[in-house]
Scaffold this motif. Structure first.
Motif, PDB file in Angstrom:
ATOM      1  N   HIS A   1      18.062  -2.756   1.575  1.00  0.00           N
ATOM      2  CA  HIS A   1      19.333  -2.695   2.288  1.00  0.00           C
ATOM      3  C   HIS A   1      19.139  -3.387   3.637  1.00  0.00           C
ATOM      4  N   VAL A   2      19.870  -4.463   3.840  1.00  0.00           N
ATOM      5  CA  VAL A   2      19.678  -5.305   5.020  1.00  0.00           C
ATOM      6  C   VAL A   2      20.674  -4.930   6.118  1.00  0.00           C
ATOM      7  N   ILE A   3      20.152  -4.803   7.326  1.00  0.00           N
ATOM      8  CA  ILE A   3      21.011  -4.720   8.507  1.00  0.00           C
ATOM      9  C   ILE A   3      20.952  -6.086   9.175  1.00  0.00           C
ATOM     10  N   ASP A   4      22.026  -6.853   9.040  1.00  0.00           N
ATOM     11  CA  ASP A   4      22.066  -8.194   9.628  1.00  0.00           C
ATOM     12  C   ASP A   4      22.424  -8.097  11.102  1.00  0.00           C
ATOM     13  N   VAL A   5      21.563  -8.661  11.927  1.00  0.00           N
ATOM     14  CA  VAL A   5      21.780  -8.668  13.371  1.00  0.00           C
ATOM     15  C   VAL A   5      21.992 -10.117  13.805  1.00  0.00           C
ATOM     16  N   PRO A   6      23.054 -10.424  14.528  1.00  0.00           N
ATOM     17  CA  PRO A   6      23.246 -11.803  14.991  1.00  0.00           C
ATOM     18  C   PRO A   6      22.027 -12.293  15.760  1.00  0.00           C
ATOM     19  N   TRP A   7      21.664 -13.540  15.516  1.00  0.00           N
ATOM     20  CA  TRP A   7      20.492 -14.114  16.191  1.00  0.00           C
ATOM     21  C   TRP A   7      20.679 -14.047  17.707  1.00  0.00           C
ATOM     22  N   GLY A   8      19.641 -13.592  18.379  1.00  0.00           N
ATOM     23  CA  GLY A   8      19.683 -13.469  19.825  1.00  0.00           C
ATOM     24  C   GLY A   8      20.050 -12.071  20.293  1.00  0.00           C
ATOM     25  N   GLU A   9      20.479 -11.203  19.359  1.00  0.00           N
ATOM     26  CA  GLU A   9      20.874  -9.849  19.719  1.00  0.00           C
ATOM     27  C   GLU A   9      19.875  -8.829  19.181  1.00  0.00           C
ATOM     28  N   THR A  10      19.919  -7.614  19.731  1.00  0.00           N
ATOM     29  CA  THR A  10      19.033  -6.546  19.279  1.00  0.00           C
ATOM     30  C   THR A  10      19.765  -5.654  18.277  1.00  0.00           C
ATOM     31  N   VAL A  11      18.979  -4.952  17.478  1.00  0.00           N
ATOM     32  CA  VAL A  11      19.557  -4.070  16.483  1.00  0.00           C
ATOM     33  C   VAL A  11      20.171  -2.846  17.163  1.00  0.00           C
ATOM     34  N   SER A  12      21.247  -2.346  16.588  1.00  0.00           N
ATOM     35  CA  SER A  12      21.867  -1.116  17.048  1.00  0.00           C
ATOM     36  C   SER A  12      21.119   0.072  16.441  1.00  0.00           C
ATOM     37  N   VAL A  13      20.596   0.928  17.289  1.00  0.00           N
ATOM     38  CA  VAL A  13      19.886   2.117  16.806  1.00  0.00           C
ATOM     39  C   VAL A  13      20.852   2.997  16.021  1.00  0.00           C
ATOM     40  N   ALA A  14      22.096   3.056  16.466  1.00  0.00           N
ATOM     41  CA  ALA A  14      23.111   3.847  15.766  1.00  0.00           C
ATOM     42  C   ALA A  14      23.345   3.330  14.353  1.00  0.00           C
ATOM     43  N   ALA A  15      23.307   2.012  14.175  1.00  0.00           N
ATOM     44  CA  ALA A  15      23.503   1.430  12.843  1.00  0.00           C
ATOM     45  C   ALA A  15      22.371   1.825  11.902  1.00  0.00           C
ATOM     46  N   VAL A  16      21.156   1.846  12.420  1.00  0.00           N
ATOM     47  CA  VAL A  16      20.013   2.272  11.612  1.00  0.00           C
ATOM     48  C   VAL A  16      20.155   3.741  11.249  1.00  0.00           C
TER      49      VAL A  16
ATOM     50  N   ASN B   1       0.796  -1.221   0.000  1.00  0.00           N
ATOM     51  CA  ASN B   1       0.000   0.000   0.000  1.00  0.00           C
ATOM     52  C   ASN B   1       0.830   1.274   0.000  1.00  0.00           C
ATOM     53  N   VAL B   2       2.158   1.154   0.140  1.00  0.00           N
ATOM     54  CA  VAL B   2       2.996   2.359   0.143  1.00  0.00           C
ATOM     55  C   VAL B   2       4.187   2.272  -0.802  1.00  0.00           C
ATOM     56  N   LEU B   3       4.559   1.071  -1.232  1.00  0.00           N
ATOM     57  CA  LEU B   3       5.783   0.904  -2.021  1.00  0.00           C
ATOM     58  C   LEU B   3       5.535   0.930  -3.521  1.00  0.00           C
ATOM     59  N   SER B   4       6.536   1.418  -4.238  1.00  0.00           N
ATOM     60  CA  SER B   4       6.604   1.307  -5.687  1.00  0.00           C
ATOM     61  C   SER B   4       7.915   0.614  -6.032  1.00  0.00           C
ATOM     62  N   PRO B   5       7.967  -0.111  -7.157  1.00  0.00           N
ATOM     63  CA  PRO B   5       9.231  -0.739  -7.557  1.00  0.00           C
ATOM     64  C   PRO B   5      10.361   0.287  -7.598  1.00  0.00           C
ATOM     65  N   GLY B   6      11.500  -0.103  -7.028  1.00  0.00           N
ATOM     66  CA  GLY B   6      12.644   0.790  -6.987  1.00  0.00           C
ATOM     67  C   GLY B   6      12.780   1.573  -5.698  1.00  0.00           C
ATOM     68  N   ASP B   7      11.730   1.609  -4.896  1.00  0.00           N
ATOM     69  CA  ASP B   7      11.820   2.291  -3.602  1.00  0.00           C
ATOM     70  C   ASP B   7      12.872   1.627  -2.732  1.00  0.00           C
ATOM     71  N   LYS B   8      13.550   2.438  -1.949  1.00  0.00           N
ATOM     72  CA  LYS B   8      14.542   1.901  -1.021  1.00  0.00           C
ATOM     73  C   LYS B   8      13.879   1.479   0.287  1.00  0.00           C
ATOM     74  N   VAL B   9      14.300   0.329   0.781  1.00  0.00           N
ATOM     75  CA  VAL B   9      13.799  -0.204   2.044  1.00  0.00           C
ATOM     76  C   VAL B   9      14.991  -0.652   2.883  1.00  0.00           C
ATOM     77  N   ILE B  10      14.968  -0.303   4.148  1.00  0.00           N
ATOM     78  CA  ILE B  10      15.950  -0.831   5.104  1.00  0.00           C
ATOM     79  C   ILE B  10      15.254  -1.922   5.904  1.00  0.00           C
ATOM     80  N   ALA B  11      15.792  -3.127   5.851  1.00  0.00           N
ATOM     81  CA  ALA B  11      15.195  -4.263   6.553  1.00  0.00           C
ATOM     82  C   ALA B  11      16.133  -4.735   7.653  1.00  0.00           C
ATOM     83  N   ILE B  12      15.637  -4.698   8.877  1.00  0.00           N
ATOM     84  CA  ILE B  12      16.395  -5.210  10.017  1.00  0.00           C
ATOM     85  C   ILE B  12      16.137  -6.711  10.103  1.00  0.00           C
ATOM     86  N   VAL B  13      17.177  -7.499   9.905  1.00  0.00           N
ATOM     87  CA  VAL B  13      17.024  -8.953   9.847  1.00  0.00           C
ATOM     88  C   VAL B  13      17.770  -9.572  11.024  1.00  0.00           C
ATOM     89  N   SER B  14      16.990 -10.094  11.972  1.00  0.00           N
ATOM     90  CA  SER B  14      17.593 -10.704  13.162  1.00  0.00           C
ATOM     91  C   SER B  14      17.048 -12.103  13.404  1.00  0.00           C
TER      92      SER B  14
END
Length: 391
Positions: A111-126, A79-92
């Protein structure tokens, strides 16, 4: 206290979802069916849509879809995306992976931010990635990554993303919303999805979504293919007192009952009860010899690392076959290494106590040198005292 028999007839569903159904839900499911285009159902629908705003803690509309939570995740995107739009996905974990793949399927530049399983995402990284890509259309994050039981810092992320006027903050709240505080408006969440089979104590089959005004301005310009999940159709139908497609009468009628129960108790008290279950499980599972997998554990589900040389899949199977208790094991890289226990749904103290006893018996069964039955009994006595003192 007297130990429970190994083959207890009492079945406990203590998974992260689906969950035990409330007795009032069971009664409501047994009612005769009614049509979804009748004054009786129209009144139910109107009540439910209004009360859902209280659970989401938003002034915006909440939409109900007859789909699993994954359908709701897709509905937020298309409902909000068009092809080519940039998305940041936090993957943990597994569900972060799923959302990133969905976005790629609809042509987003992910653009994926890979987070080691069991850990939380770094707000600074985002924050740093947003500075590199200020034209990002959406940031995707799980409130609770169900596969790892990690709770991500949603409020902090909302503050970082809010200043980007064209960037939306989308949250998968399927294993979080209704289980612990996740106020949509106050935390700057632009799109959120919940699932019926989690804190809403219903069978699987519905997802619930809501969009901020910031997100709604993209509805008409979004070019992603959509038909069933076109929220514009649902918005128009809801305004007329109906759903666009056939309504899930049985579950919406049950939802009406559950919402009354939650709101009568009060959200704070409801959250406190789930928190108590989580704290109980974490405390006494560790006394048995398990360790926590998530560095920032969620109140909706607990992931426990099994003792060395033991197999979490075998423990889970033994609990189900011998003790009539269903929990979940780990997925992918965590398979065999963890077990996952849910704290949502209709769970009584006796079930929580029985779980601790049966987990202890499982450890004894698979490695009698790791823990003795006398030690298990001591932990169970402490757990019983805890419940009595913290009722």
């Amino acid at each position: 206290m007297t130990s429970l028999p190994d083959n207890s007839d009492s079945y406990s569903l203590l998974a992260p979802g689906p969950v035990n159904l409330h007795p009032e839900v069971l009664k409501t499911l047994a009612l005769p069916m009614i049509h979804h285009r009748t004054p009786e159902f129209d009144a139910i629908l109107k009540r439910v849509l209004k009360k859902m705003k209280d659970i989401f803690q938003t002034t915006e509309d909440v939409y109900m879809l007859t789909s699993t939570g994954s359908g709701g995740m897709e509905a937020l995107l298309v409902n909000v995306l068009s092809p080519g739009d940039k998305v940041i996905a936090i993957v943990s974990g597994k569900f972060g992976e799923r959302w990133a793949e969905m976005a790629k399927t609809f042509g987003a530049e992910v653009h994926v931010i890979d987070v080691p399983w069991g850990e939380t995402v770094s707000v600074a990284a985002v924050s740093e990635l947003l500075k590199k890509h200020p034209d990002t259309r959406a940031v995707l994050c799980q409130a609770c990554e169900t596969s790892t039981a990690v709770a991500h810092p949603i409020e902090d992320l909302g503050r970082v993303i809010a200043p980007y006027t064209e960037t939306l903050f989308f949250v998968d709240g399927i294993t979080a919303l209704g289980a612990y505080p996740l106020p949509m408006d106050a935390w700057g969440i632009d799109g959120i999805v919940a699932g019926s089979q989690k804190a809403f104590m219903l069978p699987t089959g519905m997802s619930f979504i809501s969009f901020s005004k910031k997100a709604a301005k993209f509805f008409d310009s979004a070019k992603s293919p959509r038909f069933y999940f076109d929220v514009r159709k649902e918005k128009k139908a809801n305004a007329a007192g109906e759903t666009f497609f056939s309504s899930n009468v049985a579950l919406i009628r049950c939802l009406d009952v559950v919402l009354d129960l939650i709101l009568a108790e009060g959200l704070d008290a409801h959250y406190a009860r789930i928190h108590r279950r989580a704290e109980f499980t974490r405390k006494f599972a560790q006394e048995l010899g398990f360790t926590l997998y998530a560095k920032s554990p969620s109140d909706s589900v607990t992931a426990l690392k099994v003792p060395p040389a033991m197999d979490g899949q075998k423990i889970r199977l033994h609990l189900e076959e011998v003790h009539n208790i269903t929990i979940m094991g780990g997925q992918d890289q965590a398979k065999g290494k963890i077990i996952r226990i849910g704290h949502m749904g209709y769970i009584q103290d006796a079930e929580m106590l029985r779980l601790i006893e049966c987990l202890g018996q499982c450890l004894y069964h698979f490695d009698s040198g790791f823990i003795t039955l006398e030690q298990v009994a001591m932990v169970v006595r402490d757990a019983q005292n805890y419940l009595e003192q913290n009722g």
